[in-house]
Design an enzyme around this catalytic site. Sequence first.
Site, mmCIF file in Angstrom:
data_model
loop_
_atom_site.group_PDB
_atom_site.id
_atom_site.type_symbol
_atom_site.label_atom_id
_atom_site.label_comp_id
_atom_site.label_asym_id
_atom_site.label_seq_id
_atom_site.Cartn_x
_atom_site.Cartn_y
_atom_site.Cartn_z
ATOM 1 N N ALA A 39 0.839 -1.201 0.000
ATOM 2 C CA ALA A 39 0.000 0.000 0.000
ATOM 3 C C ALA A 39 0.877 1.256 0.000
ATOM 4 O O ALA A 39 0.585 2.224 -0.695
ATOM 5 C CB ALA A 39 -0.920 0.006 1.208
ATOM 6 N N GLU A 40 1.960 1.215 0.764
ATOM 7 C CA GLU A 40 2.862 2.371 0.794
ATOM 8 C C GLU A 40 3.551 2.573 -0.556
ATOM 9 O O GLU A 40 3.734 3.692 -1.019
ATOM 10 C CB GLU A 40 3.906 2.198 1.905
ATOM 11 C CG GLU A 40 3.324 2.423 3.285
ATOM 12 C CD GLU A 40 4.262 1.991 4.405
ATOM 13 O OE1 GLU A 40 4.476 2.780 5.317
ATOM 14 O OE2 GLU A 40 4.785 0.856 4.330
ATOM 15 N N TYR A 41 3.926 1.440 -1.159
ATOM 16 C CA TYR A 41 4.547 1.505 -2.486
ATOM 17 C C TYR A 41 3.554 2.119 -3.484
ATOM 18 O O TYR A 41 3.895 3.030 -4.241
ATOM 19 C CB TYR A 41 4.961 0.097 -2.924
ATOM 20 C CG TYR A 41 5.439 0.009 -4.350
ATOM 21 C CD1 TYR A 41 6.764 0.262 -4.671
ATOM 22 C CD2 TYR A 41 4.554 -0.320 -5.378
ATOM 23 C CE1 TYR A 41 7.201 0.183 -5.981
ATOM 24 C CE2 TYR A 41 4.983 -0.393 -6.687
ATOM 25 C CZ TYR A 41 6.307 -0.145 -6.981
ATOM 26 O OH TYR A 41 6.726 -0.217 -8.287
ATOM 27 N N GLU A 118 23.566 -23.581 -12.306
ATOM 28 C CA GLU A 118 22.444 -22.678 -12.006
ATOM 29 C C GLU A 118 21.151 -23.474 -12.048
ATOM 30 O O GLU A 118 21.071 -24.485 -12.750
ATOM 31 C CB GLU A 118 22.321 -21.590 -13.085
ATOM 32 C CG GLU A 118 23.481 -20.666 -13.196
ATOM 33 C CD GLU A 118 23.472 -19.961 -14.560
ATOM 34 O OE1 GLU A 118 22.393 -19.510 -14.999
ATOM 35 O OE2 GLU A 118 24.532 -19.910 -15.175
ATOM 36 N N LYS A 120 17.578 -24.376 -13.363
ATOM 37 C CA LYS A 120 16.909 -24.192 -14.646
ATOM 38 C C LYS A 120 15.475 -23.759 -14.375
ATOM 39 O O LYS A 120 14.627 -24.574 -14.026
ATOM 40 C CB LYS A 120 16.955 -25.492 -15.453
ATOM 41 C CG LYS A 120 16.423 -25.331 -16.862
ATOM 42 C CD LYS A 120 16.717 -26.593 -17.669
ATOM 43 C CE LYS A 120 16.295 -26.507 -19.114
ATOM 44 N NZ LYS A 120 14.939 -26.045 -19.344
ATOM 45 N N ASP A 122 11.757 -22.668 -14.903
ATOM 46 C CA ASP A 122 10.794 -23.088 -15.913
ATOM 47 C C ASP A 122 9.951 -21.906 -16.373
ATOM 48 O O ASP A 122 8.870 -21.655 -15.863
ATOM 49 C CB ASP A 122 9.913 -24.208 -15.352
ATOM 50 C CG ASP A 122 9.251 -24.993 -16.469
ATOM 51 O OD1 ASP A 122 9.597 -24.759 -17.644
ATOM 52 O OD2 ASP A 122 8.400 -25.838 -16.164
ATOM 53 N N TYR A 225 14.662 -13.340 -14.379
ATOM 54 C CA TYR A 225 15.923 -13.825 -13.824
ATOM 55 C C TYR A 225 16.948 -13.837 -14.954
ATOM 56 O O TYR A 225 16.721 -14.496 -15.977
ATOM 57 C CB TYR A 225 15.761 -15.243 -13.277
ATOM 58 C CG TYR A 225 15.058 -15.310 -11.945
ATOM 59 C CD1 TYR A 225 15.793 -15.298 -10.761
ATOM 60 C CD2 TYR A 225 13.673 -15.390 -11.873
ATOM 61 C CE1 TYR A 225 15.161 -15.375 -9.529
ATOM 62 C CE2 TYR A 225 13.027 -15.460 -10.642
ATOM 63 C CZ TYR A 225 13.786 -15.458 -9.476
ATOM 64 O OH TYR A 225 13.155 -15.531 -8.273
ATOM 65 N N LYS A 316 17.918 -32.548 -16.473
ATOM 66 C CA LYS A 316 16.465 -32.410 -16.288
ATOM 67 C C LYS A 316 15.965 -33.305 -15.173
ATOM 68 O O LYS A 316 16.337 -34.479 -15.091
ATOM 69 C CB LYS A 316 15.750 -32.808 -17.588
ATOM 70 C CG LYS A 316 16.003 -31.854 -18.733
ATOM 71 C CD LYS A 316 14.992 -30.760 -18.780
ATOM 72 C CE LYS A 316 13.824 -31.180 -19.651
ATOM 73 N NZ LYS A 316 13.008 -30.031 -20.043
ATOM 74 N N CYS A 408 -25.896 -27.036 -1.428
ATOM 75 C CA CYS A 408 -24.557 -26.740 -0.920
ATOM 76 C C CYS A 408 -24.227 -27.621 0.285
ATOM 77 O O CYS A 408 -25.016 -27.690 1.228
ATOM 78 C CB CYS A 408 -24.501 -25.267 -0.533
ATOM 79 S SG CYS A 408 -23.008 -24.804 0.341
ATOM 80 N N CYS A 411 -24.207 -25.168 3.563
ATOM 81 C CA CYS A 411 -25.382 -24.499 4.142
ATOM 82 C C CYS A 411 -26.702 -25.080 3.641
ATOM 83 O O CYS A 411 -27.768 -24.658 4.089
ATOM 84 C CB CYS A 411 -25.341 -23.005 3.818
ATOM 85 S SG CYS A 411 -25.662 -22.669 2.082
ATOM 86 N N CYS A 426 -22.928 -22.109 -4.931
ATOM 87 C CA CYS A 426 -23.960 -21.949 -3.921
ATOM 88 C C CYS A 426 -24.380 -20.495 -3.999
ATOM 89 O O CYS A 426 -23.543 -19.603 -3.959
ATOM 90 C CB CYS A 426 -23.385 -22.253 -2.536
ATOM 91 S SG CYS A 426 -24.463 -21.650 -1.219
ATOM 92 N N CYS A 431 -24.215 -17.982 3.020
ATOM 93 C CA CYS A 431 -23.576 -19.287 3.243
ATOM 94 C C CYS A 431 -22.263 -19.057 3.995
ATOM 95 O O CYS A 431 -21.467 -18.209 3.598
ATOM 96 C CB CYS A 431 -23.304 -19.958 1.905
ATOM 97 S SG CYS A 431 -22.265 -21.418 2.057
#
Length: 669
Positions: A39-41, A118, A120, A122, A225, A316, A408, A411, A426, A431
């Site tokens: 929020a500050e940002y 490093e 890998k 995805d 990255y 992998k 449901c 409820c 529902c 509920c």
Amino acid sequence: MPAKTSSTSPQKEAEELREALRHHEYQYYVLDQPEISDAEYDELMRRLQKLELEHPELAAPDSPTLRVGGQPREGFQKAAHSSPMLSLDNALDEQELRAFDARVRDLLGGAPFRYVAELKMDGLSMAARYRDGYFQQAITRGDGTTGEDVTENARTVRSLPLRVNFDRPFEVRGEIVMNHRAFERLNTEREELGLTRFANPRNAAAGSLRLLEPGITASRRLEFYTYFVLDEQGRNIFDKHWDALEWLSHHHFKVNPKRKVCADIDQALAFCREWESQRESLPYEIDGVVLKVDSIAQQQRLGFTAKAPRWAIAFKYAARQVETEIVDISVQVGRTGALTPVAHLTPKEVSGVTVSRATLHNEDEIARLGLQIGDTVIVERSGDVIPKVVRVKMQGTHRRPFRMPKTCPVCGGRVVREEGEAASRCINVNCPARLKESIRHFASRGVMNIDGLGDALIDQLVDNGIVQSVADLYDLTADQLTKLERMGPKSAANIIRNIDRSRVLPMPRVISALGIRFVGERTAELLAEYFGSLEKIASASKEDLQAAEEVGPKVAESIHAFFREPHNRQLLERLKAANLTFEHTIKQRKEGPLTGMTFVLTGTLPRMSREEAKATIEAAGGKVAAAVSKKTTWVVAGEDAGSKLDKARQLRIPVISEDQLLAMLVGGR
Ligand code: IVH
């Protein structure tokens, strides 16, 4: 916050805000060490946006405000890579990895060498170009020779620096990824909108980077990255790969800290194994480890095959799948009332985690899989928090189909599957599974606007059983609130007052507050105009409903089903008893608390639109005039009020806030 912005020139203030935003972006998105709240940002960002809007001359190519995403575009331009973006050969087990190592040793003729290991990631690879220290262009990998220019979308990626302290033209390459949290959030949002989920974070990242609206890309929270830095021609700048990674990190690019220089293949293999076992603890998806020969001179000696470098390999990891049986299927009710079928499995271990449940998403998904209770299935973990069923391996001998319940399980309310929607829901507003969300919607801005009724308070009210129905809000007392955590008498009184004032908001607000599916602000307005009273809407047939403007069969069906749910009818009764506005009075009334008074509206009011404020005043017997004159009784001023306010002061007409206006109305009830 570092930005001190009082009594400085706009130029200086903008610079300070930019500096502060850059600092916090680096802390949050690159280092994962935020120093301020979101929020500050956002507040810093808003201040800078406002400043740049007021002073267009302050625009800068590296301003953090550019990250929110600009104009939508029609398509992407193709762009050529400075040097090919190749892919890697894979090693699927230890033996293949050792074979790679033997080849490297052989080709280097016994000279000593080191590997850099490093993770890998995805995602999908992307190149970003910089000129004179400014981010200039981003290109997706494409076919390796030519990719798509995704500059505007890449700009929204907060971990991509827009300015770098390095004058020579250069290019960085790396991986665009979506972490698990962003992925979950996106998929939940999509489900709520009735859209299909992304199958894995990589697809989600790829889809998000190639959106035509950068503003949406910005909301997807992608990360970049980096692992290569090259010159303009796409050649290495450094003698060692490790030095390139260090340089990137030093210049505030995001580089995965989980990397290692390895003296030989055994060390490299240990790194592979270490992260294979800890794969689950990472906040993003990896599918292996990349090994690269560290020395660039040696890389050049090794050269390339037709499609991949000989100096690197991808080790992998195996897909995280397991075969198991579906013992049963139960149903979970989500916070929006959506019913999700969940498969109960014979527990099995998948890469170190015992899996006993898998989500089946919805009825369509079950049909697509052709799945029944008793079947043997393949379950996979791929970035989702909850594993999913990929396919049926073998039908069970005593299989039985799953049926979505009609009521449901939480409820007992009605379960409805709207036309064109994947989810069954529902529809009981109260509920317990969806009550918090119902209250949140009810109190939100643009609906009943109950300031101060935030998530933390809603949690306490519901968890302590104080509020069991949205209508209970209107029975709350300041005393009850002060007994809660973090609630002083003053805030308690404010909240009660805000709840009280919501009673006089016009009827379309009440309609949208109910949270009927497909009924937003506009439809609520049109329904109110056509029917004139909430009770008429509630008792209307589907055909009647369709007579209202813009209400088609799908919307009519949803409204009709909503009011056939007994819990919702009860809610309606109670809201009526709480004196909420159930009539839509567009015509002026002769008698009311505001009879004989003339109002002038100016500026943006916090709760109501101009039209709503006008309708509200007129419904209470008052008049609304366009200009301030001696005949004006009150001027209602909101934010950024203009010349009318000056005029009011000149003529000494009393100026009131929207709050005070609502107080007059509540008082009159
Ligand atoms: S090096 C020629 N390093 O994996 C060099 N790639 O299968 C190729 N990837 O296309 C890239 N993490 O999209 C490299 N640390 C990493 C990586 C990485 C993920 C992806 C990248 C590449 C694919 C190759």
